[in-house]
Design an enzyme around this catalytic site. Structure first.
Site, mmCIF file in Angstrom:
data_model
loop_
_atom_site.group_PDB
_atom_site.id
_atom_site.type_symbol
_atom_site.label_atom_id
_atom_site.label_comp_id
_atom_site.label_asym_id
_atom_site.label_seq_id
_atom_site.Cartn_x
_atom_site.Cartn_y
_atom_site.Cartn_z
ATOM 1 N N ASP A 292 0.859 -1.183 0.000
ATOM 2 C CA ASP A 292 0.000 0.000 0.000
ATOM 3 C C ASP A 292 0.894 1.231 0.000
ATOM 4 O O ASP A 292 1.952 1.236 0.636
ATOM 5 C CB ASP A 292 -0.881 -0.024 1.262
ATOM 6 C CG ASP A 292 -2.134 0.822 1.144
ATOM 7 O OD1 ASP A 292 -2.034 1.961 0.668
ATOM 8 O OD2 ASP A 292 -3.209 0.336 1.514
ATOM 9 N N ASP B 141 -0.955 -0.304 -4.618
ATOM 10 C CA ASP B 141 -2.233 0.247 -5.072
ATOM 11 C C ASP B 141 -2.135 1.716 -5.473
ATOM 12 O O ASP B 141 -2.892 2.191 -6.323
ATOM 13 C CB ASP B 141 -3.326 0.042 -4.007
ATOM 14 C CG ASP B 141 -2.973 0.635 -2.646
ATOM 15 O OD1 ASP B 141 -1.846 1.131 -2.464
ATOM 16 O OD2 ASP B 141 -3.840 0.584 -1.746
ATOM 17 N N HIS B 142 -1.216 2.446 -4.871
ATOM 18 C CA HIS B 142 -0.981 3.859 -5.187
ATOM 19 C C HIS B 142 0.298 4.268 -4.484
ATOM 20 O O HIS B 142 0.980 3.430 -3.867
ATOM 21 C CB HIS B 142 -2.152 4.745 -4.742
ATOM 22 C CG HIS B 142 -2.591 4.493 -3.332
ATOM 23 N ND1 HIS B 142 -1.846 4.872 -2.242
ATOM 24 C CD2 HIS B 142 -3.686 3.860 -2.828
ATOM 25 C CE1 HIS B 142 -2.457 4.503 -1.134
ATOM 26 N NE2 HIS B 142 -3.580 3.865 -1.464
ATOM 27 N N CYS C 7 -7.239 3.397 -2.017
ATOM 28 C CA CYS C 7 -7.153 1.943 -1.835
ATOM 29 C C CYS C 7 -8.183 1.125 -2.609
ATOM 30 O O CYS C 7 -7.855 0.399 -3.543
ATOM 31 C CB CYS C 7 -7.250 1.606 -0.351
ATOM 32 S SG CYS C 7 -5.962 2.375 0.650
ATOM 33 N N HIS D 73 -3.450 25.460 -6.876
ATOM 34 C CA HIS D 73 -4.650 25.103 -7.618
ATOM 35 C C HIS D 73 -5.777 24.906 -6.609
ATOM 36 O O HIS D 73 -5.551 24.345 -5.525
ATOM 37 C CB HIS D 73 -4.405 23.814 -8.414
ATOM 38 C CG HIS D 73 -5.503 23.447 -9.350
ATOM 39 N ND1 HIS D 73 -6.636 22.792 -8.932
ATOM 40 C CD2 HIS D 73 -5.660 23.655 -10.687
ATOM 41 C CE1 HIS D 73 -7.438 22.600 -9.972
ATOM 42 N NE2 HIS D 73 -6.875 23.117 -11.049
ATOM 43 N N LYS E 5 -4.044 -7.855 3.057
ATOM 44 C CA LYS E 5 -4.993 -6.829 2.637
ATOM 45 C C LYS E 5 -5.502 -7.073 1.222
ATOM 46 O O LYS E 5 -4.725 -7.194 0.283
ATOM 47 C CB LYS E 5 -4.339 -5.445 2.718
ATOM 48 C CG LYS E 5 -5.307 -4.301 2.422
ATOM 49 C CD LYS E 5 -4.685 -2.959 2.730
ATOM 50 C CE LYS E 5 -5.700 -1.835 2.534
ATOM 51 N NZ LYS E 5 -5.162 -0.529 2.927
#
EC number: 3.1.6.1
Length: 536
Positions: free
Chosen positions: A40, A313-314, A80, A251, A128
């Site tokens: 993760d 996942d990221h 996630c 932004h 997980k």
């Protein structure tokens, strides 16, 4: 230890069956085993130069030397559950309608593992998963549903570090180590005795930040925690302090994200550097668990028969762009590690093509020699990494020259879409008109500090047209708006008279309780714009 068996692994792997060349369908040679390790929050840039210099990752480096690493691999949604739903289904987020951490795949959805099991693979999962609906906290759901409400509330504890008192502690994330032990035990007790090929999945929580109880029991996970043992793996002098835009020049979506993540306050350089150092140390611990799997495969004489894949996942912003966590299309959040090693896979190869996590599904089936469904969003990675594919030009034509990532969850107040090509990263929001788009030239601006969307209007327009040909993103954004209100109304009705008390004590409680009537009124105003007033 690695040096003792590197040559053995490299030599024995050459004689193993080539993946994707028939697998179980031809029955000539047993298809290879597959092990997929998914962590993760791992920043993919740490797997190649120059970011790889900041922390020692020996097992990732081993995979790089003896396999193929993808230099431009991305999540299809930087959070996630939606990301994992894309990985397990092979479909883009707008197709799975996995809009937030509560909304994923149906529990009975047919994943790539289900298909492999149907075709004769023995399968096992540890750790997980988080790709099905119904998980994560109530607070997480409500924050996502109400992201369009006209208020600004801190939803996280201030990012911080925590050094474990025991200096030599190795197993800091005990839950992950227990799952790694289970996976190793399964390899030793079960897998090595199988006559059929197996596929093993191991999901790790690290290097995701830990919960922050000191900030209030309902706050999220904003603590970067490790021990001195892992900190020694980090080259402190190599840690870069990221450049931040002034708050007034951020932004608008970035400002919302930074504020809700409790990052708009003052941070010293030492604080920022420590957060990043602790995060890198957590990555080193993650690498060690990957290593336990690789070592077990070697000791059981399974490594030369097994394709090992590592990804995440990221990523993790770790204070880049004045944020931590993910939920952003910036490189630290959206760029993931992706390495493949094993029989038939090219060694010491770095692939520059843009790829993404929806490619995992077709790759797993391709390894097993299983025909691919026609509806997948992804493409097999084997043409880019397998020894059997020789014609590079033909390989390039097998997949598009872009990847799509999208985000619809909490901490971001507009649906976000990213189109990544070889040179450009185009990010647009909501309906494509109400929020300014962003364009970055990653070849000259890898830190994404200069938005050049207005400077290059033709490039911006061309990329937007391309994006619209892939996804009708204004329509998707409208669907998410509708979904958010419908879900919020159902939830509000379900808790009845307790509504005011419950909503006040979610993760934003420290801000909400100062002016509860103001924030309830803002939600009421938001609900008045709902398209079906009869349901309110």
């Amino acid at each position: 230890m690695l040096l003792l068996w590197v040559s053995v692994v490299a030599t024995s792997a050459l004689a193993a069956p080539v993946p994707g060349a028939g697998g179980l369908r031809q029955g000539a040679a047993r298809a290879p085993n597959v092990v997929l390790v998914v962590s993760d929050s791992f920043d993919g840039r740490l797997t190649f130069y120059p970011e790889s210099q900041v922390v020692k990752l020996p097992f990732i480096n081993f995979m790089k030397a003896h396999g193929t690493s993808f230099l431009n691999a991305y999540t299809n949604s930087p959070i996630c559950c939606p990301s994992r739903a894309a990985m397990w289904s092979g479909l883009f987020t707008h197709l799975t309608e996995s809009w937030n951490n509560f909304k994923g795949l149906d529990p009975n959805y047919t994943t790539w593992m289900d298909v492999m099991e149907k075709h004769g693979y023995r399968t096992q999962k540890f750790g997980k998963l988080d790709y099905t609906s119904g998980h994560h906290s109530i607070s997480n759901r409500v924050e996502a549903w109400t992201r369009d409400v006209a208020f600004l509330l801190r939803q996280e504890g201030r990012p911080m570090v925590n050094l474990i008192s025991k200096k030599t502690k190795v197993r800091v994330m005990e839950g992950d180590w227990k799952n790694t032990d289970k996976a190793v035990k399964w390899l030793r007790k079960e897998a090595m005795n199988y006559t059929q090929p197996f596929v093993l999945y191991l999901g790790l929580n690290l290097p995701h930040p830990y919960p922050s109880p000191s900030s209030g029991e309902n706050f999220g996970s904003s603590t970067f925690q490790t021990s001195l043992y892992w900190l020694k793996k980090v080259s402190y002098d190599a840690i870069k302090i990221p450049k931040w835009s002034p708050l007034s020049e951020m932004h608008p979506v970035d400002y919302y994200s930074s504020y809700t993540k409790n990052c708009t306050g003052k941070f010293t350089e030492k604080e920022i550097k420590n957060i990043r150092a602790f995060y890198y140390a957590m990555c080193a611990e993650t690498d060690a668990m990957l290593g336990e799997i690789i070592l077990a495969l070697h000791q059981l004489d399974l490594l030369q028969k097994t394709i090992v894949i590592y990804t995440s996942d990221h990523g993790e912003l770790a204070m880049e762009h004045r944020q931590f966590y993910k939920m952003s299309m910036y490189e630290a959040s959206a760029h993931v590690p992706l390495l493949i090693m094993g029989p038939g896979i090219k060694a010491n190869l770095q692939v520059p093509n843009v790829v993404s996590l929806v490619d995992i599904y077709p790759t797993m089936l391709d390894i097993a020699g299983i025909p691919l469904p026609q509806n997948l969003s992804g493409y097999s990675l084997l043409p880019l990494s397998s020894k059997m594919f020789k014609n590079e030009q033909k390989v390039k034509n097998l997949r598009p020259s872009w990847i799509l990532s999208e985000f619809h969850g909490c901490n971001v107040n507009a649906s976000t879409y990213m189109l990544r090509t070889n040179q450009w990263k185009y990010i647009t929001y909501s309906d494509g008109a109400s929020v300014l788009p962003q364009l970055f030239d990653l070849s000259s601006d890898p830190d994404e500090l200069t938005n050049i969307a207005t400077k290059f209007p033709e490039v911006t327009s061309s990329l937007d047209q391309k994006l619209r040909s892939i996804i009708n993103y204004p329509k998707v954004s409208a669907s998410v708006h509708q979904y958010n209100k419908e879900q919020f109304i159902k939830w509000k009705q379900s808790i009845g008279q307790n509504y005011s008390n419950v909503i006040a004590n979610l993760r934003w409680h420290q801000d909400w309780l100062k002016e509860p009537r103001k924030y309830e009124s803002a939600i009421d105003q938001w609900l008045k714009t709902y398209s079906d007033p009869k349901k309110i």
